[in-house]
Design a protein around this motif. Structure first.
Motif, PDB file in Angstrom:
ATOM      1  N   TRP A  35      16.100  -6.597   2.389  1.00  0.00           N
ATOM      2  CA  TRP A  35      16.206  -5.381   1.598  1.00  0.00           C
ATOM      3  C   TRP A  35      16.285  -5.717   0.121  1.00  0.00           C
ATOM      4  CZ3 TRP A  35      15.038  -0.962   3.685  1.00  0.00           C
ATOM      5  CH2 TRP A  35      15.220  -0.778   5.064  1.00  0.00           C
ATOM      6  N   ALA A  36      15.480  -5.066  -0.679  1.00  0.00           N
ATOM      7  CA  ALA A  36      15.446  -5.310  -2.122  1.00  0.00           C
ATOM      8  C   ALA A  36      16.820  -5.113  -2.753  1.00  0.00           C
ATOM      9  CB  ALA A  36      14.411  -4.398  -2.777  1.00  0.00           C
ATOM     10  N   LYS A  37      17.560  -4.091  -2.317  1.00  0.00           N
ATOM     11  CA  LYS A  37      18.867  -3.792  -2.922  1.00  0.00           C
ATOM     12  C   LYS A  37      19.839  -4.967  -2.816  1.00  0.00           C
ATOM     13  CE  LYS A  37      20.536  -1.721   1.249  1.00  0.00           C
ATOM     14  NZ  LYS A  37      21.540  -1.085   1.930  1.00  0.00           N
ATOM     15  N   ASP A  38      19.681  -5.815  -1.802  1.00  0.00           N
ATOM     16  CA  ASP A  38      20.574  -6.969  -1.634  1.00  0.00           C
ATOM     17  C   ASP A  38      20.295  -8.070  -2.644  1.00  0.00           C
ATOM     18  OD1 ASP A  38      21.748  -5.693   0.532  1.00  0.00           O
ATOM     19  OD2 ASP A  38      20.407  -6.665   1.985  1.00  0.00           O
ATOM     20  N   ARG A  46      11.889  -5.188   0.798  1.00  0.00           N
ATOM     21  CA  ARG A  46      11.630  -3.822   1.236  1.00  0.00           C
ATOM     22  C   ARG A  46      12.587  -2.835   0.576  1.00  0.00           C
ATOM     23  NH1 ARG A  46       8.358  -1.599   4.536  1.00  0.00           N
ATOM     24  NH2 ARG A  46       7.433  -3.463   5.392  1.00  0.00           N
ATOM     25  N   VAL A  47      12.044  -1.678   0.181  1.00  0.00           N
ATOM     26  CA  VAL A  47      12.861  -0.609  -0.380  1.00  0.00           C
ATOM     27  C   VAL A  47      13.051   0.542   0.609  1.00  0.00           C
ATOM     28  CG1 VAL A  47      12.638  -0.997  -2.857  1.00  0.00           C
ATOM     29  CG2 VAL A  47      10.810   0.136  -1.665  1.00  0.00           C
ATOM     30  N   THR A  48      12.093   0.747   1.505  1.00  0.00           N
ATOM     31  CA  THR A  48      12.218   1.738   2.574  1.00  0.00           C
ATOM     32  C   THR A  48      11.631   1.131   3.844  1.00  0.00           C
ATOM     33  OG1 THR A  48      10.072   2.764   2.148  1.00  0.00           O
ATOM     34  CG2 THR A  48      11.968   3.708   1.000  1.00  0.00           C
ATOM     35  N   SER A  49      11.965   1.729   4.975  1.00  0.00           N
ATOM     36  CA  SER A  49      11.390   1.219   6.228  1.00  0.00           C
ATOM     37  C   SER A  49      10.973   2.377   7.114  1.00  0.00           C
ATOM     38  CB  SER A  49      12.391   0.339   6.970  1.00  0.00           C
ATOM     39  OG  SER A  49      13.423   1.119   7.523  1.00  0.00           O
ATOM     40  N   GLU A  98       0.791  -1.233   0.000  1.00  0.00           N
ATOM     41  CA  GLU A  98       0.000   0.000   0.000  1.00  0.00           C
ATOM     42  C   GLU A  98       0.820   1.278   0.000  1.00  0.00           C
ATOM     43  OE1 GLU A  98      -3.066   0.135   2.943  1.00  0.00           O
ATOM     44  OE2 GLU A  98      -3.856  -1.829   2.360  1.00  0.00           O
ATOM     45  N   ASP A  99       1.891   1.336   0.786  1.00  0.00           N
ATOM     46  CA  ASP A  99       2.669   2.577   0.873  1.00  0.00           C
ATOM     47  C   ASP A  99       3.938   2.561   0.014  1.00  0.00           C
ATOM     48  OD1 ASP A  99       4.321   0.899   2.299  1.00  0.00           O
ATOM     49  OD2 ASP A  99       4.266   2.057   4.157  1.00  0.00           O
ATOM     50  N   HIS A 100       4.061   1.573  -0.853  1.00  0.00           N
ATOM     51  CA  HIS A 100       5.202   1.436  -1.768  1.00  0.00           C
ATOM     52  C   HIS A 100       6.537   1.323  -1.030  1.00  0.00           C
ATOM     53  CE1 HIS A 100       3.497   2.147  -5.904  1.00  0.00           C
ATOM     54  NE2 HIS A 100       2.457   2.288  -5.120  1.00  0.00           N
ATOM     55  N   SER A 101       6.511   0.809   0.177  1.00  0.00           N
ATOM     56  CA  SER A 101       7.752   0.616   0.920  1.00  0.00           C
ATOM     57  C   SER A 101       8.351  -0.766   0.646  1.00  0.00           C
ATOM     58  CB  SER A 101       7.515   0.783   2.423  1.00  0.00           C
ATOM     59  OG  SER A 101       6.614  -0.212   2.887  1.00  0.00           O
ATOM     60  N   ALA A 102       7.562  -1.642   0.038  1.00  0.00           N
ATOM     61  CA  ALA A 102       8.014  -2.997  -0.278  1.00  0.00           C
ATOM     62  C   ALA A 102       7.166  -3.548  -1.421  1.00  0.00           C
ATOM     63  CB  ALA A 102       7.883  -3.903   0.948  1.00  0.00           C
ATOM     64  N   PHE A 103       7.697  -4.579  -2.055  1.00  0.00           N
ATOM     65  CA  PHE A 103       6.913  -5.288  -3.054  1.00  0.00           C
ATOM     66  C   PHE A 103       6.964  -6.776  -2.736  1.00  0.00           C
ATOM     67  CE2 PHE A 103      11.131  -4.647  -4.803  1.00  0.00           C
ATOM     68  CZ  PHE A 103      11.493  -5.915  -5.232  1.00  0.00           C
ATOM     69  N   THR A 104       5.975  -7.498  -3.213  1.00  0.00           N
ATOM     70  CA  THR A 104       5.864  -8.918  -2.897  1.00  0.00           C
ATOM     71  C   THR A 104       5.720  -9.740  -4.176  1.00  0.00           C
ATOM     72  OG1 THR A 104       3.456  -8.780  -2.712  1.00  0.00           O
ATOM     73  CG2 THR A 104       4.727  -8.483  -0.675  1.00  0.00           C
ATOM     74  N   ASP A 129       9.502  -1.708 -11.493  1.00  0.00           N
ATOM     75  CA  ASP A 129       9.843  -0.369 -11.974  1.00  0.00           C
ATOM     76  C   ASP A 129      11.214  -0.308 -12.651  1.00  0.00           C
ATOM     77  OD1 ASP A 129       7.389   0.397 -11.033  1.00  0.00           O
ATOM     78  OD2 ASP A 129       8.155   1.426  -9.262  1.00  0.00           O
ATOM     79  N   GLY A 130      11.519  -1.306 -13.471  1.00  0.00           N
ATOM     80  CA  GLY A 130      12.750  -1.311 -14.248  1.00  0.00           C
ATOM     81  C   GLY A 130      13.975  -1.878 -13.551  1.00  0.00           C
ATOM     82  N   THR A 131      13.840  -2.274 -12.309  1.00  0.00           N
ATOM     83  CA  THR A 131      14.939  -2.905 -11.588  1.00  0.00           C
ATOM     84  C   THR A 131      14.617  -4.386 -11.457  1.00  0.00           C
ATOM     85  OG1 THR A 131      15.382  -0.869 -10.362  1.00  0.00           O
ATOM     86  CG2 THR A 131      16.318  -2.896  -9.464  1.00  0.00           C
ATOM     87  N   PHE A 132      15.635  -5.220 -11.663  1.00  0.00           N
ATOM     88  CA  PHE A 132      15.444  -6.670 -11.661  1.00  0.00           C
ATOM     89  C   PHE A 132      16.074  -7.273 -10.416  1.00  0.00           C
ATOM     90  CE2 PHE A 132      14.879  -5.225 -15.877  1.00  0.00           C
ATOM     91  CZ  PHE A 132      13.916  -6.047 -16.411  1.00  0.00           C
ATOM     92  N   TYR A 133      15.447  -8.338  -9.924  1.00  0.00           N
ATOM     93  CA  TYR A 133      15.858  -8.972  -8.677  1.00  0.00           C
ATOM     94  C   TYR A 133      15.948 -10.483  -8.854  1.00  0.00           C
ATOM     95  CZ  TYR A 133      14.408  -4.428  -6.953  1.00  0.00           C
ATOM     96  OH  TYR A 133      14.283  -3.075  -6.765  1.00  0.00           O
ATOM     97  N   LEU A 134      16.956 -11.066  -8.219  1.00  0.00           N
ATOM     98  CA  LEU A 134      17.112 -12.520  -8.155  1.00  0.00           C
ATOM     99  C   LEU A 134      17.072 -12.920  -6.691  1.00  0.00           C
ATOM    100  CD1 LEU A 134      20.031 -13.083 -10.686  1.00  0.00           C
ATOM    101  CD2 LEU A 134      17.721 -14.033 -10.877  1.00  0.00           C
ATOM    102  N   TYR A 135      16.159 -13.800  -6.359  1.00  0.00           N
ATOM    103  CA  TYR A 135      16.009 -14.254  -4.976  1.00  0.00           C
ATOM    104  C   TYR A 135      16.286 -15.754  -4.938  1.00  0.00           C
ATOM    105  CZ  TYR A 135      14.308 -14.500  -0.241  1.00  0.00           C
ATOM    106  OH  TYR A 135      14.234 -14.680   1.114  1.00  0.00           O
TER     107      TYR A 135
END
Length: 141
Positions: free
Chosen positions: A128-131, A115-118, A59-65, A96-102
């Motif tokens: 953290w998404a950046k990791d 999470r992108v912000t906390s 809801e607050d764009h602090s994380a994506f799932t 939003d144009g950034t790619f992630y591997l989990y």
């Protein structure tokens, strides 16, 4: 155009293909839809099974799932099947144009949140998404 779940999934998959190709990797896609992975990423030294998942903002764009399971229709409704490390090596998603591997080894989840912000006092046990950004994770291939 009506953006169905299937359409969104196919679009995310195509974006992930392009990202891997632009990064200099080869990709291979199963000929039929009976594999649990969406494509193979060839690093030149290893073959990695990648499962692509479409992600959504909270809801607050602090994380994506994204979901850690596949869903199949059965005669009795829908059946969820979690992925295992015997089936995939990584989940890949784009936001939003950034790619992630989990890594699939961190499995056992139904829905994963990156999470992108906390908020204040919320820094413990956060993924953290950046990791998990593609460039960061692919350094270890």
């Amino acid at each position: 155009m009506d953006e169905t779940t299937q359409y969104k999934g196919q679009l995310t998959e195509q974006k992930c293909f392009v990202k891997c190709l632009e990064a200099g990797y080869l990709i291979s896609k199963p000929l039929f839809d009976n594999a649990r992975y969406d494509f193979i990423l060839d690093t030149g030294e290893k073959l990695l099974r990648i499962q692509v998942k479409t992600s959504a903002w909270n809801e607050d764009h602090s994380a994506f799932t994204f979901n850690g399971y596949s869903q199949h229709s059965t005669g009795n409704g829908n059946k969820r099947m979690k992925y295992t490390t015997k089936e995939i090596d990584y989940f890949m998603t784009e936001k939003d144009g950034t790619f992630y591997l989990y890594p699939a080894e961190e499995q056992g989840f139904v829905t994963k949140s990156l999470r992108v912000t906390s908020k204040q006092n919320q820094a413990n046990n956060i993924k953290w998404a950046k990791d998990y950004e593609f460039e960061e994770v692919s350094k270890n291939f």
